[in-house]
Enzyme design. Structure first.
Site, PDB file in Angstrom:
ATOM      1  N   HIS A  21       0.863  -1.186   0.000  1.00  0.00           N
ATOM      2  CA  HIS A  21       0.000   0.000   0.000  1.00  0.00           C
ATOM      3  C   HIS A  21       0.895   1.230   0.000  1.00  0.00           C
ATOM      4  O   HIS A  21       1.870   1.281   0.732  1.00  0.00           O
ATOM      5  CB  HIS A  21      -0.886  -0.026   1.253  1.00  0.00           C
ATOM      6  CG  HIS A  21      -2.016   0.944   1.215  1.00  0.00           C
ATOM      7  ND1 HIS A  21      -1.826   2.304   1.283  1.00  0.00           N
ATOM      8  CD2 HIS A  21      -3.355   0.761   1.124  1.00  0.00           C
ATOM      9  CE1 HIS A  21      -3.006   2.908   1.233  1.00  0.00           C
ATOM     10  NE2 HIS A  21      -3.950   1.997   1.134  1.00  0.00           N
TER      11      HIS A  21
ATOM     12  N   ARG B 153      -6.709  10.326   0.065  1.00  0.00           N
ATOM     13  CA  ARG B 153      -6.572  10.776  -1.330  1.00  0.00           C
ATOM     14  C   ARG B 153      -7.938  10.898  -1.994  1.00  0.00           C
ATOM     15  O   ARG B 153      -8.171  11.781  -2.805  1.00  0.00           O
ATOM     16  CB  ARG B 153      -5.653   9.819  -2.092  1.00  0.00           C
ATOM     17  CG  ARG B 153      -4.179  10.033  -1.744  1.00  0.00           C
ATOM     18  CD  ARG B 153      -3.291   8.943  -2.272  1.00  0.00           C
ATOM     19  NE  ARG B 153      -3.414   7.716  -1.498  1.00  0.00           N
ATOM     20  CZ  ARG B 153      -3.412   6.492  -2.005  1.00  0.00           C
ATOM     21  NH1 ARG B 153      -3.298   6.321  -3.290  1.00  0.00           N
ATOM     22  NH2 ARG B 153      -3.527   5.443  -1.212  1.00  0.00           N
TER      23      ARG B 153
END
Ligand SMILES: Cc1cc2nc3c(=O)[nH]c(=O)nc-3n(C[C@H](O)[C@H](O)[C@H](O)COP(=O)(O)OP(=O)(O)OC[C@H]3O[C@@H](n4cnc5c(N)ncnc54)[C@H](O)[C@@H]3O)c2cc1C
Length: 602
Positions: free
Chosen positions: A235, A255
C-alpha cells in the site's frame, strides 16, 4: 495424548468478515457451525479496515454498474483475475451491502438518505460504501450481532495448526487454546479457511499480528493448490514516523477526499508518470483532479487515485532519487484543501476522524494543518488458496476458502475497497456450499495417529533444550523478505532469498521455548514459523518464475509487462517428494459477453 474433542458440520477457521459471513450462511442453512479465531471475537483484522466496501450501487454516480465494476477489477488485476469471481463479485456486492444495512450497519448517507459512496483508487466512479474511516468496525459489529443470534459455537483465542484428512478429504483440524494451552481436536464434515493474509512475513506492514499466513499454509500442507503467490500488495501510504508506528495504514480515503502527494521539493510528482492503460482516465491538471474528488461527473481522477502498485512505485522512485521526506517517505497533504473549502478543518475531522486521531496521538501531527509523512507498507495478499469461483471449494475435497486467504478475485493487484465486498460475497458463497457439502457427505474418520503426530509437533518446542529463540528466526525472515522480495524485485535477490529461507527451514524445527503452555507468546511464535516460511517460500519462488512486471510484482530486471505471461497463473503445490512446486495454469477463455464488457469500458 490428552485433548478435548468438538464436533460440527461446518467449521470456519477465522472470524473476520469472510469467516463471520460464511458462518452466518452455513448456520442459516441449518447445519451445526463452529467458528475459531486466534484472537478475541471482534478483534479480527477486518476491524481495522477503514475506507469502505466497493459495490456498484450507483448512489452517487448513476453511470456506475456491475459492468464498470467488473472492468475496473479486471484492469486493476492485470487480467489475471479469475473472471468468474470478478463477475460474481461485481454483480452480487450491492445486494450484500444492502443486506448488511438490513442487519443494522449504519452507513454514511447521501443528502437524500441513500448509502453514501466515495472515490478510491482504480474505481472509475465513487463506489465505496463507508462509515467515516471506520467501515471495518461497523462491518464486524454488524456481522457479529447478527451471527451471534444464530447459535454459532465460537472458540476464541484458539489457533489451528493442522488439518485432518480422511482419504484426502478434510474432516477436521487440531488446534490449541492460546490462553491455557490445552489441545482441541475439531471434527467437521466441511472446513472453511478464512484466516486472512500474510503481512507478518515482512518487516514493514499494516497487518495485525494474526497475519502469519496460517490458512494458506494449512491448505498447502493438506495438498491444496495456492495461486498468484507472487502478488503481494504494498500500500502506498503507511506511517513512516516515529519508528514504533512504521507501517500503520493511512487510508486511501485521504486521497479520495482530495489529499495530494508531494516530494520534499513540494512537487506533485504523481503527474510525472501516468501509465498508458489509464491515460484517458486521469485528470490533465490539479484543478480537474480536485473537481473529481468533489463529485464533478465531467472531471477525471487525480493521479494519486491510480492503482496502488503504481502509486507505491512512484513514491519509491522519489525516495530513491533523494527527493523523499526526512524519514524516508514522501508527504501526503490533505490540509491544502483549506484553499478550496471554507470549513476544511471540520470537514477533514468529519470525513477522516481516525486519521486525525491516529496522527495527533501517534505522531503529534495535526493533519488539518500540516502534511503527513508516508511511505509504502506491506498490506494485502492477492495470492492464496486456489478455489472454484462459484463454490469456493479448494482442490482438496471438503476444504473451502474465502476472503484474503483465497486467491482469484483480484488477480495481480487488488483495488481498494474490493476486499470488504469480497468477504461478503464469497464468505456467503463459501458458507452456503460448505453447508451443502456437509449435508451431502457423511462424517469422515479421524486418524488417531495423525492427531498424536500433530500434538507432538505442537509441543516439541518445549521438549528441546537450548534451541534457538523463535523470535530470532521470525525477525531474520521479516528483514530479508522486506529487502529482497519487496516492492522492487530482481532475480539475484530473489534467489538469495530462497537460499536464506532454506536455511531458516532447517533452523526453525530446532527452536525451543521456556515456561509453560499458559499464554506463552514465545511458543505461539514458534508455531507460527512454519506458516511464515511456507508463504515466504511460495511468494519468492513464484516471483522468480514471473519474469515480467505486472500489477503488484515489479521486476527491475524485467520492467515491462509481457503479454505471454498474461494467459496463465502460477500455481504452488506440495510435490510428492514434499518439495514446493510451481506450475503454470492457463486462464480459461473469457466468455464473449464479458470480453465485450471489458471492451466497452476501455
Ligand atoms: C489497516 C487496514 C485497512 C484496510 N482497509 C480496507 C478498506 O477500507 N476496504 C477494503 O476493502 N479492505 C481494506 N483492508 C483489507 C481488509 O481489511 C482485509 O483484506 C480483510 O479484512 C480480510 O478479512 P478476512 O475475513 O479475510 O480476514 P481477517 O479479518 O484477518 O480475519 C482472519 C481471522 O482468522 C483468524 N486466524 C488466523 N489464523 C488462524 C489460525 N491458525 N487458527 C485460528 N484462527 C486463525 C484470525 O484470528 C481472524 O479471526 C484494510 C486492511 C488494513 C490492514
Amino acid at each position: 495424548m490428552q485433548y478435548e474433542t468438538r464436533e460440527h458440520d461446518v467449521l470456519v477457521i477465522g472470524a473476520g468478515g469472510a469467516g463471520l459471513r460464511a458462518a452466518i450462511e452455513a448456520s442459516a442453512a441449518g447445519v451445526k457451525v463452529g467458528l475459531i479465531c486466534k484472537s478475541l471475537l471482534g478483534k479480527a483484522h477486518t476491524v481495522m479496515a477503514e475506507g469502505g466496501m466497493a459495490a456498484a450501487m450507483a448512489n452517487v454516480d448513476d453511470r456506475d454498474s456491475w459492468r464498470v465494476h467488473f472492468a475496473d477489477t479486471m484492469r486493476g488485476g492485470g487480467y489475471l483475475n479469475n473472471w468468474r469471481m470478478a463477475e460474481l463479485h461485481a454483480k452480487e456486492a450491492p445486494d450484500r451491502v444492502r443486506e448488511l444495512e438490513a442487519w443494522g450497519a449504519l452507513f454514511d448517507r447521501t443528502k437524500d438518505g441513500r448509502i453514501l459512496q466515495r472515490n478510491f483508487g482504480g474505481h472509475r466512479y465513487p463506489r465505496l460504501a463507508h462509515v467515516g474511516d471506520r467501515t471495518g468496525l461497523e462491518m464486524i459489529r454488524t456481522l457479529q450481532d447478527h451471527g451471534i443470534h444464530l447459535g454459532l459455537d465460537v472458540f476464541m483465542e484458539t489457533t489451528v495448526t493442522t488439518l485432518l484428512q480422511d482419504d484426502g478429504r478434510v474432516v477436521g483440524c487440531v488446534g490449541y487454546d492460546r490462553q491455557r494451552g490445552y489441545v482441541i481436536v475439531f471434527k467437521a464434515r466441511a472446513v472453511v479457511i478464512a484466516t486472512g493474509g500474510i503481512g507478518r512475513a515482512f518487516k514493514i506492514t499494516s497487518n495485525s499480528w494474526e497475519y502469519t499466513g496460517d490458512g494458506q499454509s494449512l491448505a498447502y500442507q493438506a495438498g491444496a493448490d495456492l495461486m498468484d503467490m507472487e502478488f503481494v500488495q504494498f500500500h502506498p501510504t503507511g506511517m513512516v514516523w516515529p519508528p514504533s508506528v512504521r507501517g500503520i495504514l493511512v487510508t486511501e480515503g485521504v486521497r479520495g477526499e482530495g489529499g495530494i502527494l508531494k516530494n520534499k521539493e513540494g512537487r506533485r510528482f504523481m503527474f510525472d508518470d501516468i501509465p498508458d492503460l489509464y491515460k484517458n482516465q486521469v485528470a490533465t491538471d490539479p484543478e480537474e483532479g480536485w473537481r473529481y474528488t468533489q463529485g464533478d461527473k465531467n472531471a477525471r481522477r487525480p493521479p494519486e487515485l491510480l492503482t496502488r502498485d503504481h502509486v507505491a512505485r512512484c513514491i519509491n522512485r522519489e525516495v530513491k532519487a533523494g527527493r523523499g521526506s526526512p524519514h524516508g517517505g514522501v508527504f501526503l497533504d490533505i490540509a491544502w484543501i483549506k484553499e478550496k473549502l471554507p470549513n476544511a478543518e471540520e470537514h477533514i475531522k468529519k470525513k477522516l476522524p481516525s486519521m486525525y486521531h491516529q496522527f495527533i496521538k501517534l505522531a503529534g501531527v495535526d493533519i488539518t494543518k500540516e502534511p503527513m509523512e508516508i511511505g509504502p507498507t506491506t498490506h494485502y495478499m492477492m495470492g492464496g488458496v486456489r478455489v472454484d469461483g462459484d463454490t469456493q471449494m479448494s482442490s482438496v475435497p471438503g476444504l473451502f476458502a474465502a476472503g484474503e486467504a483465497a486467491a482469484g478475485l483480484h488477480g495481480a493487484n487488488r483495488l481498494g475497497g474490493n476486499s470488504l465486498s469480497d468477504l461478503l460475497v464469497f464468505g456467503k458463497r463459501a458458507g452456503e456450499y460448505a453447508a451443502k457439502w456437509a449435508k451431502d457427505n457423511s462424517a469422515g474418520r479421524i486418524d488417531e495417529s495423525k492427531v498424536d503426530g500433530a500434538i507432538k509437533d505442537m509441543l516439541a518446542p518445549f521438549d528441546r533444550e537450548a534451541g534457538e529463540n523463535p523470535y530470532t528466526i521470525q525477525h531474520e525472515l521479516q528483514d530479508f523478505m522486506q529487502k529482497l522480495v519487496g516492492i522492487v524485485r530482481q532475480e539475484s535477490e530473489l534467489v538469495e532469498a530462497v537460499g536464506l529461507i532454506e536455511k531458516l527451514k532447517e533452523r526453525a524445527p530446532k527452536v525451543s521455548v521456556a515456561g509453560n503452555r499458559e499464554y506463552n507468546a514465545g511458543w505461539h511464535t514458534a508455531l507460527d514459523l512454519s506458516s511464515l516460511l511456507t508463504v515466504a517460500e511460495a511468494i519468492t519462488r513464484s516471483a522468480i518464475e514471473r519474469k515480467e512486471s505486472r500489477g503488484a510484482q515489479f521486476r527491475e530486471d524485467y520492467p515491462k509487462k509481457d503479454a505471454a505471461y498474461g494467459t496463465f497463473n502460477y500455481v504452488t503445490s506440495k510435490g510428492p517428494d514434499g518439495q514446493m512446486q510451481i506450475r503454470k495454469e492457463t486462464i480459461r477463455e473469457l466468455p464473449a459477453e464479458l470480453a465485450q464488457v471489458i471492451k466497452e469500458n476501455e
